[in-house]
Design a protein around this motif. Structure first.
Motif, short mmCIF file in Angstrom:
data_model
loop_
_atom_site.label_atom_id
_atom_site.label_comp_id
_atom_site.label_asym_id
_atom_site.label_seq_id
_atom_site.Cartn_x
_atom_site.Cartn_y
_atom_site.Cartn_z
N GLN A 116 0.84 -1.20 0.00
CA GLN A 116 0.00 0.00 0.00
C GLN A 116 0.87 1.25 0.00
O GLN A 116 1.90 1.32 0.67
CB GLN A 116 -0.92 0.00 1.23
CG GLN A 116 -1.92 -1.15 1.23
CD GLN A 116 -2.88 -1.07 0.08
OE1 GLN A 116 -3.44 -0.01 -0.21
NE2 GLN A 116 -3.07 -2.19 -0.60
N TYR A 171 -1.64 -10.51 -12.15
CA TYR A 171 -2.29 -9.35 -12.78
C TYR A 171 -2.89 -9.79 -14.11
O TYR A 171 -2.28 -10.58 -14.83
CB TYR A 171 -1.28 -8.23 -13.02
CG TYR A 171 -0.63 -7.69 -11.76
CD1 TYR A 171 -1.01 -6.47 -11.22
CD2 TYR A 171 0.36 -8.43 -11.11
CE1 TYR A 171 -0.42 -5.99 -10.06
CE2 TYR A 171 0.95 -7.96 -9.94
CZ TYR A 171 0.55 -6.75 -9.43
OH TYR A 171 1.13 -6.28 -8.28
N PRO A 215 -5.98 -7.47 -9.88
CA PRO A 215 -5.59 -6.17 -10.44
C PRO A 215 -5.58 -6.22 -11.96
O PRO A 215 -5.30 -7.26 -12.56
CB PRO A 215 -4.21 -5.91 -9.86
CG PRO A 215 -3.72 -7.23 -9.38
CD PRO A 215 -4.91 -8.06 -9.05
N LEU A 221 -7.48 -9.51 -3.49
CA LEU A 221 -7.59 -8.06 -3.58
C LEU A 221 -8.95 -7.61 -3.02
O LEU A 221 -9.99 -8.15 -3.40
CB LEU A 221 -7.46 -7.63 -5.05
CG LEU A 221 -7.15 -6.18 -5.38
CD1 LEU A 221 -5.80 -5.76 -4.79
CD2 LEU A 221 -7.14 -5.98 -6.90
N TYR A 228 -7.79 -2.39 -8.39
CA TYR A 228 -6.46 -1.81 -8.56
C TYR A 228 -6.16 -1.79 -10.04
O TYR A 228 -6.14 -2.83 -10.71
CB TYR A 228 -5.39 -2.62 -7.82
CG TYR A 228 -4.06 -1.89 -7.72
CD1 TYR A 228 -3.77 -1.09 -6.62
CD2 TYR A 228 -3.10 -2.00 -8.73
CE1 TYR A 228 -2.56 -0.41 -6.52
CE2 TYR A 228 -1.89 -1.33 -8.64
CZ TYR A 228 -1.62 -0.54 -7.53
OH TYR A 228 -0.42 0.14 -7.44
N THR A 229 -5.94 -0.58 -10.58
CA THR A 229 -5.73 -0.43 -12.02
C THR A 229 -4.37 0.16 -12.33
O THR A 229 -3.86 1.02 -11.62
CB THR A 229 -6.81 0.46 -12.65
OG1 THR A 229 -6.85 1.72 -11.95
CG2 THR A 229 -8.18 -0.19 -12.56
N ASN A 279 -4.45 3.60 -10.39
CA ASN A 279 -3.68 3.52 -9.16
C ASN A 279 -2.18 3.54 -9.41
O ASN A 279 -1.40 3.84 -8.50
CB ASN A 279 -4.03 2.23 -8.40
CG ASN A 279 -5.49 2.15 -8.04
OD1 ASN A 279 -6.28 1.53 -8.77
ND2 ASN A 279 -5.89 2.78 -6.96
N GLU A 280 -1.77 3.17 -10.62
CA GLU A 280 -0.35 3.09 -10.94
C GLU A 280 -0.17 3.33 -12.43
O GLU A 280 -1.02 2.94 -13.23
CB GLU A 280 0.19 1.71 -10.55
CG GLU A 280 1.68 1.51 -10.72
CD GLU A 280 2.18 0.22 -10.07
OE1 GLU A 280 3.33 -0.20 -10.40
OE2 GLU A 280 1.44 -0.37 -9.26
#
Length: 345
Positions: free
Chosen positions: A3, A171, A189, A218, A222-223, A308-309
């Motif tokens: 996190q 993923y 994710p 998860l 989460y993208t 998110n990233e």
């Protein structure tokens, strides 16, 4: 999953081990490792390698082997696949490979899975004649890998003992909406290939976020999304660097793939090619320019997508210029985090 504070958006690298004209494959692999080592010092979160086959300009075909090479030469950087094209492989063998990597480099290995061939259809057929059936079985093959990594699998006849109980992050990769539904349903994710297939990005993210089902892997969506970045100290330098990418993309679109060529001056002909609709569609999320220009485009992308990233790919001929581009992008992401932190206080 690790996190991060709310104002910080992790930034990562997608590496294809692109072969430039005049470079040997050994030099390309050394440059990839050097980039990963620099990326670690710049604060990048992950360094993923993509699976492609029968392409003279890409050396990342044996993806699992390269992951080991990069992980072995770095210390904390997460290293993984962006991705393993699962229908090309046996799910059991992939479980064995990534369990081995996880044992060698604990808590640092990621397994990104896609269903595209990573090549042309003729080559895909040569890789695995029953590939199309494997494409349709992609959800089952994904669950098969998860089963091999579960502690409960010790009671089954077919096992990967070194995988059992290993916490390997998985993923789902995609460039269409199909993968979004699967990632949401499985509670995994989701990573979108907007660096070359931007058309369905926003629809896919909406589908994933709206349909996400919490899982043992998860709790919340989460993208990640990938963009192309060519950053330089000046606009002129960045424009010149982009001539290599433009010619590479033209080769992809025309089926005449060649080694990545050295940059040239931006000629009127190249400018005309750069505004071609097909090229523009592929380069929609290509951020080219100096630090200020790239930062402006990155901020907008993050605000528009809410990912998110962010993951970055680049096709830059000169290894030193490429490292400089990734250094500038790291500075941009740190500045964005600082601005968000100040805004939230």
């Amino acid at each position: 999953m690790k996190q991060h504070r709310k104002d910080f958006i992790p930034y990562s690298i997608l590496e294809l081990a692109t072969i430039g004209s005049g470079f040997s494959v050994s030099e390309v692999f050394k440059n990839s490792l050097n980039l990963a080592q620099k990326a670690e010092s710049f604060g990048y979160n992950r360094f993923w390698l993509a699976e492609h086959h029968n392409m003279v300009s890409i050396a990342s075909a044996a993806t699992s082997v390269l992951i080991g090479h990069i992980a072995g030469g770095t210390n904390q950087l997460r290293v993984g696949s962006g991705g393993i094209m699962l229908p090309n492989h046996s799910s059991m063998l992939i479980a064995e490979q990534f369990a081995t990597l996880s044992a060698l480099y604990p808590d640092r290995i990621d397994l990104g899975l896609g269903r595209a061939p990573g090549t042309d259809q003729t080559t895909a057929q040569a890789i695995r004649p029953d590939r199309m059936q494997a494409v349709y079985r992609f959800p089952e093959e994904l669950r098969s890998i998860q089963q091999y990594f579960s502690a409960e699998n010790k009671n089954n006849k077919v096992r990967v003992p070194i995988a059992e109980g290993v916490d390997l992050p998985i993923y789902i990769l995609g460039s269409s909406t199909d993968s979004a539904y699967l990632a949401a349903k499985e509670g995994l994710p989701y990573v979108f290939a907007s660096h070359f297939a931007p058309t369905h990005l926003f629809k896919a993210l909406t589908i994933y976020n709206n349909n996400f089902q919490p899982s043992a892997y998860l709790e919340e969506p989460y993208t990640m999304a990938c963009v192309n970045v060519l950053a330089a100290d000046t606009e002129e330098e960045a424009e010149r660097m982009s001539t290599s990418s433009i010619r590479m993309i033209v080769g992809v679109l025309t089926g005449q793939i060649d080694y990545l060529q050295p940059p040239t001056e931006m000629t009127p002909q190249l400018k005309q090619i750069a505004v071609d609709p097909a090229l523009q569609r592929m380069m929609k999320f290509s951020f080219i320019g100096n630090k200020e220009t790239v930062k402006e485009k990155t901020v907008k992308f993050l605000e528009d997508t809410g990912v998110n990233e962010i993951m970055v790919a680049s096709h830059i001929y000169d290894p030193i210029a490429r490292i400089n581009s990734y250094r500038l992008f790291a500075e941009i992401m740190e500045e964005i985090a600082e601005s968000r932190c100040m805004a939230s206080n």
